[in-house]
Design a protein around this motif. Sequence first.
Motif, PDB file in Angstrom:
ATOM      1  N   SER A   1       0.845  -1.181   0.000  1.00  0.00           N
ATOM      2  CA  SER A   1       0.000   0.000   0.000  1.00  0.00           C
ATOM      3  C   SER A   1       0.887   1.240   0.000  1.00  0.00           C
ATOM      4  O   SER A   1       2.110   1.142   0.117  1.00  0.00           O
ATOM      5  CB  SER A   1      -0.942  -0.007   1.201  1.00  0.00           C
ATOM      6  OG  SER A   1      -0.237   0.207   2.404  1.00  0.00           O
ATOM      7  N   HIS A   2       0.265   2.375  -0.123  1.00  0.00           N
ATOM      8  CA  HIS A   2       0.998   3.639  -0.115  1.00  0.00           C
ATOM      9  C   HIS A   2       0.327   4.560   0.895  1.00  0.00           C
ATOM     10  O   HIS A   2      -0.874   4.818   0.811  1.00  0.00           O
ATOM     11  CB  HIS A   2       0.990   4.285  -1.499  1.00  0.00           C
ATOM     12  CG  HIS A   2       1.533   3.362  -2.547  1.00  0.00           C
ATOM     13  ND1 HIS A   2       2.877   3.213  -2.765  1.00  0.00           N
ATOM     14  CD2 HIS A   2       0.917   2.513  -3.395  1.00  0.00           C
ATOM     15  CE1 HIS A   2       3.069   2.319  -3.716  1.00  0.00           C
ATOM     16  NE2 HIS A   2       1.883   1.878  -4.115  1.00  0.00           N
ATOM     17  N   ASP A   3       1.100   5.028   1.857  1.00  0.00           N
ATOM     18  CA  ASP A   3       0.569   5.916   2.887  1.00  0.00           C
ATOM     19  C   ASP A   3       0.275   7.285   2.296  1.00  0.00           C
ATOM     20  O   ASP A   3       1.171   7.962   1.797  1.00  0.00           O
ATOM     21  CB  ASP A   3       1.567   6.054   4.034  1.00  0.00           C
ATOM     22  CG  ASP A   3       1.806   4.742   4.762  1.00  0.00           C
ATOM     23  OD1 ASP A   3       0.951   3.837   4.655  1.00  0.00           O
ATOM     24  OD2 ASP A   3       2.840   4.621   5.431  1.00  0.00           O
ATOM     25  N   GLU A   7      -2.543   5.045  -6.178  1.00  0.00           N
ATOM     26  CA  GLU A   7      -1.754   4.462  -7.258  1.00  0.00           C
ATOM     27  C   GLU A   7      -2.700   4.093  -8.386  1.00  0.00           C
ATOM     28  O   GLU A   7      -3.757   3.512  -8.152  1.00  0.00           O
ATOM     29  CB  GLU A   7      -0.974   3.236  -6.800  1.00  0.00           C
ATOM     30  CG  GLU A   7      -0.039   2.706  -7.876  1.00  0.00           C
ATOM     31  CD  GLU A   7       1.004   1.745  -7.353  1.00  0.00           C
ATOM     32  OE1 GLU A   7       2.050   1.624  -8.013  1.00  0.00           O
ATOM     33  OE2 GLU A   7       0.792   1.114  -6.304  1.00  0.00           O
ATOM     34  N   PRO A  37      -5.297   5.312  -1.089  1.00  0.00           N
ATOM     35  CA  PRO A  37      -4.243   5.230  -0.082  1.00  0.00           C
ATOM     36  C   PRO A  37      -4.532   4.128   0.945  1.00  0.00           C
ATOM     37  O   PRO A  37      -5.698   3.847   1.259  1.00  0.00           O
ATOM     38  CB  PRO A  37      -4.277   6.603   0.595  1.00  0.00           C
ATOM     39  CG  PRO A  37      -4.912   7.508  -0.395  1.00  0.00           C
ATOM     40  CD  PRO A  37      -5.887   6.660  -1.159  1.00  0.00           C
ATOM     41  N   VAL A  57       2.092   6.961  -8.758  1.00  0.00           N
ATOM     42  CA  VAL A  57       1.829   7.054  -7.322  1.00  0.00           C
ATOM     43  C   VAL A  57       1.851   8.543  -6.998  1.00  0.00           C
ATOM     44  O   VAL A  57       2.842   9.221  -7.255  1.00  0.00           O
ATOM     45  CB  VAL A  57       2.890   6.311  -6.491  1.00  0.00           C
ATOM     46  CG1 VAL A  57       2.642   6.503  -5.001  1.00  0.00           C
ATOM     47  CG2 VAL A  57       2.918   4.834  -6.846  1.00  0.00           C
ATOM     48  N   HIS A  60       4.067  11.282  -4.503  1.00  0.00           N
ATOM     49  CA  HIS A  60       5.149  10.313  -4.353  1.00  0.00           C
ATOM     50  C   HIS A  60       6.124  10.842  -3.307  1.00  0.00           C
ATOM     51  O   HIS A  60       6.809  11.837  -3.517  1.00  0.00           O
ATOM     52  CB  HIS A  60       5.865  10.120  -5.692  1.00  0.00           C
ATOM     53  CG  HIS A  60       6.781   8.942  -5.687  1.00  0.00           C
ATOM     54  ND1 HIS A  60       8.132   9.070  -5.524  1.00  0.00           N
ATOM     55  CD2 HIS A  60       6.523   7.623  -5.812  1.00  0.00           C
ATOM     56  CE1 HIS A  60       8.684   7.870  -5.557  1.00  0.00           C
ATOM     57  NE2 HIS A  60       7.730   6.985  -5.727  1.00  0.00           N
ATOM     58  N   THR A  64       8.044   4.943  -0.012  1.00  0.00           N
ATOM     59  CA  THR A  64       7.070   4.834  -1.091  1.00  0.00           C
ATOM     60  C   THR A  64       6.083   3.692  -0.916  1.00  0.00           C
ATOM     61  O   THR A  64       5.014   3.726  -1.499  1.00  0.00           O
ATOM     62  CB  THR A  64       7.787   4.657  -2.441  1.00  0.00           C
ATOM     63  OG1 THR A  64       8.595   3.476  -2.392  1.00  0.00           O
ATOM     64  CG2 THR A  64       8.648   5.870  -2.761  1.00  0.00           C
ATOM     65  N   HIS A  65       6.434   2.665  -0.139  1.00  0.00           N
ATOM     66  CA  HIS A  65       5.561   1.498   0.009  1.00  0.00           C
ATOM     67  C   HIS A  65       5.463   1.061   1.467  1.00  0.00           C
ATOM     68  O   HIS A  65       6.417   1.218   2.225  1.00  0.00           O
ATOM     69  CB  HIS A  65       6.096   0.300  -0.782  1.00  0.00           C
ATOM     70  CG  HIS A  65       6.055   0.493  -2.243  1.00  0.00           C
ATOM     71  ND1 HIS A  65       7.005   1.218  -2.923  1.00  0.00           N
ATOM     72  CD2 HIS A  65       5.182   0.057  -3.179  1.00  0.00           C
ATOM     73  CE1 HIS A  65       6.721   1.213  -4.206  1.00  0.00           C
ATOM     74  NE2 HIS A  65       5.615   0.532  -4.392  1.00  0.00           N
ATOM     75  N   THR A  66       4.335   0.489   1.824  1.00  0.00           N
ATOM     76  CA  THR A  66       4.174  -0.208   3.088  1.00  0.00           C
ATOM     77  C   THR A  66       3.936  -1.668   2.738  1.00  0.00           C
ATOM     78  O   THR A  66       3.042  -1.984   1.949  1.00  0.00           O
ATOM     79  CB  THR A  66       2.978   0.335   3.894  1.00  0.00           C
ATOM     80  OG1 THR A  66       3.223   1.709   4.193  1.00  0.00           O
ATOM     81  CG2 THR A  66       2.793  -0.444   5.181  1.00  0.00           C
TER      82      THR A  66
END
Length: 78
Positions: A1-3, A7, A37, A57, A60, A64-66
């Motif tokens: 995921s992205h905080d 995306e 998100p 993303v 950005h 960048t990623h969780t």
Amino acid sequence: SHDGAVEVFFVVEGACDFDVDGQQFTLRAGQFVLIPPEVPHELWNRTDEDILMFLVVAPHRQPTHTFYDEAGNPIRSD
């Protein structure tokens, strides 16, 4: 995921399998998905053909990623 970031995946050529928060589907050329998100997602090319894909993303920022462990708990990389 992205905080705090969305995306977008747009498939230009080929096909790509997705799992977005447990929902599985395939995108083919001309199709896209917008992932909100903090929504876990994975994708695979399960064919012998190449995929041409455009992705964004936004915003950005680092990290960048969780990533998540097998129990679904976030693994922070910051």
